[in-house]
Write a protein that holds these residues in place. Structure first.
Motif, mmCIF file in Angstrom:
data_model
loop_
_atom_site.group_PDB
_atom_site.id
_atom_site.type_symbol
_atom_site.label_atom_id
_atom_site.label_comp_id
_atom_site.label_asym_id
_atom_site.label_seq_id
_atom_site.Cartn_x
_atom_site.Cartn_y
_atom_site.Cartn_z
ATOM 1 N N ASN A 1 0.829 -1.217 0.000
ATOM 2 C CA ASN A 1 0.000 0.000 0.000
ATOM 3 C C ASN A 1 0.861 1.264 0.000
ATOM 4 O O ASN A 1 0.532 2.252 -0.665
ATOM 5 N N TYR A 2 1.987 1.223 0.736
ATOM 6 C CA TYR A 2 2.905 2.360 0.779
ATOM 7 C C TYR A 2 3.437 2.667 -0.623
ATOM 8 O O TYR A 2 3.434 3.816 -1.070
ATOM 9 N N ILE A 3 3.894 1.625 -1.333
ATOM 10 C CA ILE A 3 4.448 1.821 -2.677
ATOM 11 C C ILE A 3 3.366 2.294 -3.642
ATOM 12 O O ILE A 3 3.563 3.233 -4.414
ATOM 13 N N ARG A 4 2.212 1.649 -3.578
ATOM 14 C CA ARG A 4 1.117 2.017 -4.490
ATOM 15 C C ARG A 4 0.657 3.455 -4.271
ATOM 16 O O ARG A 4 0.473 4.209 -5.226
ATOM 17 N N HIS A 5 0.474 3.849 -3.017
ATOM 18 C CA HIS A 5 0.009 5.211 -2.735
ATOM 19 C C HIS A 5 1.043 6.243 -3.166
ATOM 20 O O HIS A 5 0.679 7.329 -3.642
ATOM 21 N N ASP A 6 2.330 5.909 -3.023
ATOM 22 C CA ASP A 6 3.374 6.809 -3.501
ATOM 23 C C ASP A 6 3.284 6.940 -5.030
ATOM 24 O O ASP A 6 3.476 8.028 -5.588
ATOM 25 N N MET A 7 2.973 5.838 -5.696
ATOM 26 C CA MET A 7 2.793 5.884 -7.151
ATOM 27 C C MET A 7 1.575 6.716 -7.529
ATOM 28 O O MET A 7 1.638 7.523 -8.474
ATOM 29 N N TYR A 8 0.466 6.533 -6.793
ATOM 30 C CA TYR A 8 -0.748 7.290 -7.091
ATOM 31 C C TYR A 8 -0.489 8.783 -6.989
ATOM 32 O O TYR A 8 -0.805 9.566 -7.895
ATOM 33 N N VAL A 9 0.093 9.193 -5.866
ATOM 34 C CA VAL A 9 0.318 10.617 -5.608
ATOM 35 C C VAL A 9 1.253 11.216 -6.659
ATOM 36 O O VAL A 9 0.992 12.300 -7.191
ATOM 37 N N ASN A 10 2.326 10.520 -6.959
ATOM 38 C CA ASN A 10 3.300 11.065 -7.906
ATOM 39 C C ASN A 10 2.800 11.025 -9.339
ATOM 40 O O ASN A 10 3.202 11.858 -10.160
ATOM 41 N N LYS A 11 1.913 10.104 -9.667
ATOM 42 C CA LYS A 11 1.286 10.122 -10.991
ATOM 43 C C LYS A 11 0.391 11.350 -11.125
ATOM 44 O O LYS A 11 0.373 12.013 -12.167
ATOM 45 N N ILE A 12 -0.335 11.664 -10.052
ATOM 46 C CA ILE A 12 -1.175 12.864 -10.058
ATOM 47 C C ILE A 12 -0.315 14.117 -10.240
ATOM 48 O O ILE A 12 -0.626 15.005 -11.044
ATOM 49 N N ILE A 13 0.804 14.183 -9.489
ATOM 50 C CA ILE A 13 1.696 15.333 -9.593
ATOM 51 C C ILE A 13 2.275 15.441 -11.002
ATOM 52 O O ILE A 13 2.317 16.530 -11.602
ATOM 53 N N ASN A 14 2.712 14.304 -11.551
ATOM 54 C CA ASN A 14 3.297 14.313 -12.900
ATOM 55 C C ASN A 14 2.269 14.684 -13.966
ATOM 56 O O ASN A 14 2.581 15.388 -14.935
ATOM 57 N N ASP A 15 1.021 14.209 -13.776
ATOM 58 C CA ASP A 15 -0.015 14.463 -14.782
ATOM 59 C C ASP A 15 -0.525 15.900 -14.727
ATOM 60 O O ASP A 15 -0.756 16.541 -15.768
ATOM 61 N N ILE A 16 -0.716 16.428 -13.534
ATOM 62 C CA ILE A 16 -1.293 17.775 -13.394
ATOM 63 C C ILE A 16 -0.223 18.856 -13.503
ATOM 64 O O ILE A 16 -0.425 19.918 -14.085
ATOM 65 N N GLY A 17 0.941 18.581 -12.918
ATOM 66 C CA GLY A 17 2.072 19.485 -13.087
ATOM 67 C C GLY A 17 1.973 20.794 -12.328
ATOM 68 O O GLY A 17 1.732 20.819 -11.119
ATOM 69 N N GLN A 18 2.091 21.927 -13.030
ATOM 70 C CA GLN A 18 2.266 23.236 -12.425
ATOM 71 C C GLN A 18 1.185 23.632 -11.421
ATOM 72 O O GLN A 18 1.501 24.216 -10.377
ATOM 73 N N PRO A 19 -0.100 23.368 -11.677
ATOM 74 C CA PRO A 19 -1.115 23.729 -10.676
ATOM 75 C C PRO A 19 -0.838 23.115 -9.303
ATOM 76 O O PRO A 19 -1.152 23.726 -8.272
#
Length: 268
Positions: free
Chosen positions: A234-252
């Motif tokens: 769950n730790y690894i997956r949640h880190d992936m979820y959060v960073n995918k959101i950051i990478n996808d949304i970017g500057q905002p």
């Protein structure tokens, strides 16, 4: 020197010293009677017939009789190709048997003690990770730095090419081409410090391994306990979820939480 090495090798394969010397002597010249074999091989005469009988029982030599005197027993060696084939077949049979036996013993023993153990040393810890990756059958979730990713790359590629679902998140920029699902962690001094010298992996939802370099004493915690596996996964997956959101949304995201995500990270 070459003959001695051959003798030593035959001994590793189950020959005694005397048997090895007799076999080599007969390969050089045969058939020979017992006295001639003793002279040529260097095996003491009182031991030669005892040695030959044991070799007959093992199938290493066979007897031939002189056409002139039927009672004159001579000996010839089993051809070396046949000997090697026999040893190889017996070895493979033994390997199959011991593998089956050890597997049965493992599954009938009490494995509670293996649910959590520690492996000391960086290389030993990485070897454990590599071994787990190579034996994977379903999926791998890995969180690590690029330096460890490079050391594990060949093992991960092997798993990926064999149909295993490989998923990685790296705390810094990978330097190799990644053909499987991979996410780069957002860069932040706070995040980098928190994840410093860290590696986490879950293999087939059956084993969790966490490597840490605490106080310059690298070690790995290995567990097959369901609670630790679930928490690590769950730790690894949640880190992936959060960073995918950051990478996808970017500057905002950075506008909201700061260039280094400090407004988010300092809250927790």
């Amino acid at each position: 020197m070459k003959i001695q090495k051959t003798i030593d090798t035959l001994k590793k394969l189950g020959f005694t010293e005397y048997e090895a010397k007799v076999y080599i002597a007969l390969l050089q010249e045969h058939p020979l009677n017992g006295n001639s074999i003793a002279v040529k091989s260097g095996v003491p005469s009182p031991k030669i017939y005892e040695t030959l009988q044991k070799m007959l029982d093992k199938g290493y030599v066979f007897t031939v009789y002189s056409s002139e005197k039927s009672t004159s027993k001579h000996y010839s060696p089993l051809p070396y190709d046949d000997l090697i084939s026999s040893i190889e077949n017996e070895f493979l049979s033994d390997i199959t048997l011991i593998k089956s036996s050890l597997n049965t013993i493992t599954h009938t023993s009490n494995l509670n003690w293996t649910e959590l153990f520690v492996i000391e040393g960086y290389e030993a810890a990485l070897d454990t990770v590599k071994s787990s990756i190579k034996s994977s059958e379903e999926d791998i979730f890995l969180s690590c730095w690029n330096i460890e990713l490079n050391k594990l790359y060949d093992s991960l590629l092997f798993a990926h090419n064999n149909g295993v679902s490989v998923n990685t998140i790296t705390f810094d920029q990978p330097t190799k081409n990644i053909p499987w699902k991979s996410i780069k962690h957002a860069q932040s001094p706070v995040a980098n410090k928190r994840h410093s010298d860290e590696l986490s992996i879950v293999v087939d939802s059956k084993k969790a391994i966490v490597i840490e370099l605490l106080h310059n004493k690298p070690h790995a915690v290995v567990s097959s306990h369901k609670a630790l596996i679930k928490t690590t996964l769950n730790y690894i997956r949640h880190d992936m979820y959060v960073n995918k959101i950051i990478n996808d949304i970017g500057q905002p995201i950075y506008d909201q939480y700061g260039t280094n995500l400090e407004k988010l990270l300092h809250d927790f």
